[in-house]
Enzyme design. Structure first.
Site: not given
Ligand code: FES
Length: 142
Positions: A33, A103
């Site tokens: 991400c 996360c």
């Molecule tokens: Fe990667 Fe939240 S989407 S840390």
């Protein structure tokens, strides 16, 4: 889809910012991400975490987990802080959607990385703490 606690810590993050001359700093990232989390710890001579702050460039759940993780480690010993796992952070936030579990993992990894940095600076070994897998800079250069 998000609990009230997640929304609260996202909208009113606790302990946001830096600590100058921190005892330990840990920076971790998730390659998928692209989110980055940095945690600063101020640890006194008795090994108690006096202050914890964070800087997170990431999604709302990453901000909320950083906020909660820094709250959870404050006042704890280094050994106790090791028990602040991503599961503990998620529980304290009343859960996260499955897609956001990674996360909270970032928060656990950032705490461990900051503790590792502290141990390196002090020239000590912290029982049960392993060297962080990947330094963020290593990931960058991949
Ligand atoms: Fe990667 Fe939240 S989407 S840390």
């Amino acid at each position: 889809m998000y609990s009230e606690k997640v929304m609260d810590h996202f909208q009113n993050p606790r302990n946001m910012g830096e600590i100058e001359d921190a005892s330990g700093v840990g920076t971790v990232g998730n390659a998928k991400c692209g989110d980055i989390m940095r945690i600063f710890l101020d640890i006194d001579e008795d090994g108690i975490i006096r202050e914890a702050r964070f800087k997170t460039f990431g999604c709302g759940a990453a901000v909320a987990t950083s906020s909660m993780a820094t709250e959870l480690v404050k006042g704890k010993t280094v050994q106790e802080a090791l028990q602040v796992t991503n599961k503990a952070v998620m529980e304290a936030l009343d859960g996260l959607p499955p897609a956001k579990v990674h996360c909270s993992l970032l928060a656990e990894e950032a705490i461990h990385a900051a503790l590792w940095d502290y141990a390196q600076k002090q020239g000590i070994a912290i029982q049960g703490l392993e060297k962080p897998k990947a330094d963020i800079h290593d990931e960058d250069s991949e």
